[in-house]
Enzyme design. Sequence first.
Site, PDB file in Angstrom:
ATOM      1  N   ARG A   1       0.859  -1.235   0.015  1.00 48.49           N
ATOM      2  CA  ARG A   1       0.056   0.014   0.146  1.00 48.49           C
ATOM      3  C   ARG A   1       0.841   1.293  -0.093  1.00 48.49           C
ATOM      4  O   ARG A   1       1.511   1.804   1.033  1.00 48.49           O
ATOM      5  CB  ARG A   1      -0.866   0.075   1.158  1.00 48.49           C
ATOM      6  CG  ARG A   1      -1.941   1.039   1.296  1.00 48.49           C
ATOM      7  CD  ARG A   1      -2.885   0.872   2.499  1.00 48.49           C
ATOM      8  NE  ARG A   1      -3.984   1.891   2.579  1.00 48.49           N
ATOM      9  CZ  ARG A   1      -4.012   2.739   3.519  1.00 48.49           C
ATOM     10  NH1 ARG A   1      -3.354   2.506   4.679  1.00 48.49           N
ATOM     11  NH2 ARG A   1      -4.864   3.501   3.684  1.00 48.49           N
TER      12      ARG A   1
ATOM     13  N   PHE B   1       1.830  10.626   1.397  1.00 48.20           N
ATOM     14  CA  PHE B   1       1.259  10.101   2.601  1.00 48.20           C
ATOM     15  C   PHE B   1       2.318   9.025   3.358  1.00 48.20           C
ATOM     16  O   PHE B   1       3.010   9.312   4.206  1.00 48.20           O
ATOM     17  CB  PHE B   1       0.034   9.733   2.586  1.00 48.20           C
ATOM     18  CG  PHE B   1      -0.645   9.065   3.697  1.00 48.20           C
ATOM     19  CD1 PHE B   1      -0.321   9.794   5.187  1.00 48.20           C
ATOM     20  CD2 PHE B   1      -1.774   8.159   3.687  1.00 48.20           C
ATOM     21  CE1 PHE B   1      -0.981   9.196   6.278  1.00 48.20           C
ATOM     22  CE2 PHE B   1      -2.223   7.792   4.956  1.00 48.20           C
ATOM     23  CZ  PHE B   1      -1.918   8.237   6.082  1.00 48.20           C
TER      24      PHE B   1
ATOM     25  N   GLN C   1       3.398   1.296   3.191  1.00 45.10           N
ATOM     26  CA  GLN C   1       3.056   0.208   4.194  1.00 45.10           C
ATOM     27  C   GLN C   1       3.496  -1.216   3.566  1.00 45.10           C
ATOM     28  O   GLN C   1       3.506  -1.530   2.605  1.00 45.10           O
ATOM     29  CB  GLN C   1       1.443   0.275   4.282  1.00 45.10           C
ATOM     30  CG  GLN C   1       1.151  -0.630   5.541  1.00 45.10           C
ATOM     31  CD  GLN C   1      -0.146  -0.268   5.619  1.00 45.10           C
ATOM     32  OE1 GLN C   1      -1.076   0.778   5.522  1.00 45.10           O
ATOM     33  NE2 GLN C   1      -0.991  -1.364   6.308  1.00 45.10           N
TER      34      GLN C   1
ATOM     35  N   ASN D   1      -2.857  -0.638  11.948  1.00 47.30           N
ATOM     36  CA  ASN D   1      -3.677  -1.510  12.615  1.00 47.30           C
ATOM     37  C   ASN D   1      -5.084  -1.411  12.033  1.00 47.30           C
ATOM     38  O   ASN D   1      -5.326  -0.698  11.247  1.00 47.30           O
ATOM     39  CB  ASN D   1      -3.817  -1.341  14.375  1.00 47.30           C
ATOM     40  CG  ASN D   1      -3.947   0.342  14.329  1.00 47.30           C
ATOM     41  OD1 ASN D   1      -4.906   0.781  14.030  1.00 47.30           O
ATOM     42  ND2 ASN D   1      -3.363   0.976  15.451  1.00 47.30           N
TER      43      ASN D   1
ATOM     44  N   PHE E   1       4.248   1.094   8.487  1.00 47.73           N
ATOM     45  CA  PHE E   1       4.451   2.095   7.612  1.00 47.73           C
ATOM     46  C   PHE E   1       5.167   2.805   7.977  1.00 47.73           C
ATOM     47  O   PHE E   1       5.525   3.285   9.199  1.00 47.73           O
ATOM     48  CB  PHE E   1       2.941   2.487   7.275  1.00 47.73           C
ATOM     49  CG  PHE E   1       2.211   3.399   8.293  1.00 47.73           C
ATOM     50  CD1 PHE E   1       2.538   4.642   8.576  1.00 47.73           C
ATOM     51  CD2 PHE E   1       1.406   2.600   9.410  1.00 47.73           C
ATOM     52  CE1 PHE E   1       1.875   5.356   9.665  1.00 47.73           C
ATOM     53  CE2 PHE E   1       0.701   3.442  10.251  1.00 47.73           C
ATOM     54  CZ  PHE E   1       0.947   4.720  10.270  1.00 47.73           C
TER      55      PHE E   1
ATOM     56  N   LEU F   1      -2.613  10.895  13.088  1.00 43.19           N
ATOM     57  CA  LEU F   1      -2.397   9.646  13.458  1.00 43.19           C
ATOM     58  C   LEU F   1      -2.191   9.341  14.875  1.00 43.19           C
ATOM     59  O   LEU F   1      -1.910   8.255  15.336  1.00 43.19           O
ATOM     60  CB  LEU F   1      -1.313   8.860  12.416  1.00 43.19           C
ATOM     61  CG  LEU F   1      -2.023   9.098  11.197  1.00 43.19           C
ATOM     62  CD1 LEU F   1      -0.760   8.543  10.471  1.00 43.19           C
ATOM     63  CD2 LEU F   1      -3.036   8.279  10.657  1.00 43.19           C
TER      64      LEU F   1
ATOM     65  N   HIS G   1      -1.978   5.368  16.136  1.00 44.35           N
ATOM     66  CA  HIS G   1      -0.979   4.269  15.707  1.00 44.35           C
ATOM     67  C   HIS G   1       0.270   4.327  16.819  1.00 44.35           C
ATOM     68  O   HIS G   1       0.853   5.525  16.808  1.00 44.35           O
ATOM     69  CB  HIS G   1      -0.734   4.442  14.156  1.00 44.35           C
ATOM     70  CG  HIS G   1      -1.860   4.071  13.366  1.00 44.35           C
ATOM     71  ND1 HIS G   1      -2.035   2.941  12.604  1.00 44.35           N
ATOM     72  CD2 HIS G   1      -2.780   4.963  12.999  1.00 44.35           C
ATOM     73  CE1 HIS G   1      -3.220   3.207  12.069  1.00 44.35           C
ATOM     74  NE2 HIS G   1      -3.748   4.315  12.191  1.00 44.35           N
TER      75      HIS G   1
END
Length: 624
Positions: free
Chosen positions: A512, A517, A520, A559, A570, A579, A583
């Site tokens: 991903r 951004f 991952q 998660n 990531f 975030l 995370h």
Amino acid sequence: MADGEKRPHSPEEKGVEEQDSMSGDECIGPLPSVAAKPKKRKVLQYEQVYVKSLPSAPCYEKSYMHRDVISHVDVSTQDFVMTASCDGHVKFWKKQDEGIEFVKHFRSHLGTILDTSLNSTGALYCTVSDDKTMKIFDVVNFDMINMLKLGFVPGCAQWVHGAGDALSAVAVSEKGTAKVYLFDAHGNSEPVKVLDKVHSSEIVCMAYNSVFDMVVSADKLGMIEYWRGVSGDFNYPTGLRFESKLDTDLYEFAKAKTYPTSISFSLNGQQMASTAMDRKVRLFRFLTGKLMRVFDESLQHYNDLQQMKQQLPNMEFGRRMAAERELEKTGALSLGNVVFDSSGYFVLYPTMLGIKVVNVHTNRCTHVLGKPENARFLNIALFQGIPNKPKAAITVEMEASENPLLVSFREDPTLFCTAYKKNRFYMFTRREPEDAQSADAERDVFNEKPSKEDIVAATQSKQHQRLYGSCIIHTSLGDVHCKLFANECPKTIENFCVHSKNGYYNGHIFHRIIKGFMVQTGDPAGEGTGGESIWGGEFGDEFHPSLRHDRPYTLSMANAGPNTNGSQFFITVVPCPWLDNKHTVFGRVVKGMEIVQNISQVKCNPKTDKPYDDVCIVSISLKD
């Protein structure tokens, strides 16, 4: 707010308006709140007294080994525990003031043990096997007293005699037929009697009600039959409160196209409980055959529960659901059973969430045993009372005193249970594992020579995992050097380091990638839905006030919600403050930022964010 602006009324305002509108003369008749009285909840008097006589610790206190998978466990009123494994071995254990003590080991059969049974007095025990033999044991003297050659493959076995009967009769069904053979435990291999007209298909389970001297048997068509024990010459019983089974609910199994896998009775003989292949626990009144309660433990029911209110983390729930389907395929589900406590007010039975303790009077689950454990419990047996009870009566004064010599006369309720594909049996008590008297004592006792897998697992759990301060992620586009925060989030770093040392991440793709951004990785399947921690499943978040997503090139755990960390992580390429506290931040990139940028720039599928050309982790090196 402007005067002309509309807004929805709150529930409180709406209720006031409705009361005002109904308080006028146009309101005729009683108000709903007056007409519908709240339903009273059933209450069991002195419930806490009964609960104190049951195991309550969520985790098992001790476990002991056989050489192979344990299939059956039985508890005698003589303070003995018998365990049988699928390789034909039987072990006798003696209940002590706390815990149990090994007594004797028998190589009972050359084949697989199919069923075991304990008589109503707890003095005789039998095992049947696919080697077409039955072995009889004297429990009190822990000795094998008879060996019978059956001449057929047995299905199930059950003692069918009372305390005062001259004949110690044991019934054995023949696998694949509807026949039941009656044997004298002290006699030879010739059956005393053969019953071939009780059922029309293969018998799957039998149970003896010693209070009324009656046997209840069930076949694969779901048909339930009552018949007498020794005193009634195994004929149709008298004294039942129904003339025809049409007046009862005993056709419930046949209607549901299922059949019972176990039957048990309360101590007073008035109630009968059963488990079935459709995963429902049914309670009947024994004399009337009427259904009292049905507890639905089906997989569909748990799926609905998980969607309404999360029972387990999603990854753990999925793992357990897969194990339940495997149970059904292998037929091991039939080993599960239900037991009553001594009062008859509670039943205990294993489920995918653990062993449930249910109050049948109030229809509520009081607590669940073994929910945190990584085992699917199946066959259970309950010990209640005082082990090694003194012959002299215990007075009220003795019970209330603080005399240390009388501490050993206290009750020690213990639930013994087997588990799917485990060569151990487990003990649940009222004590937590850490409450054991010896601080050095391991709760998993190696009383047999352990296998290589057991040794490796024990070594890994005992040794303290080394936590590293930095790592190098070798990718197909170059090396990324990272600093790790072992002091701030030790569990996350331990998970990352062990996976890295074991080569778990080797070959994982960056599945991903979102430009501007983050990138991952960490899913073995490369789809973003897999991966697990080194402990098998998920683990909790570790947020630290000094570790924020306030800068680019931050390593953080991926998660699916709170406390659902597995193996995926990531690396951000921009600050991501939204975030924070969602995370776990466990590292920063200190060198190779351009590599992370290059990874984030690769062309991806706009719908899945998966790159067209795979970028993968070659390996991860750990450094102090």
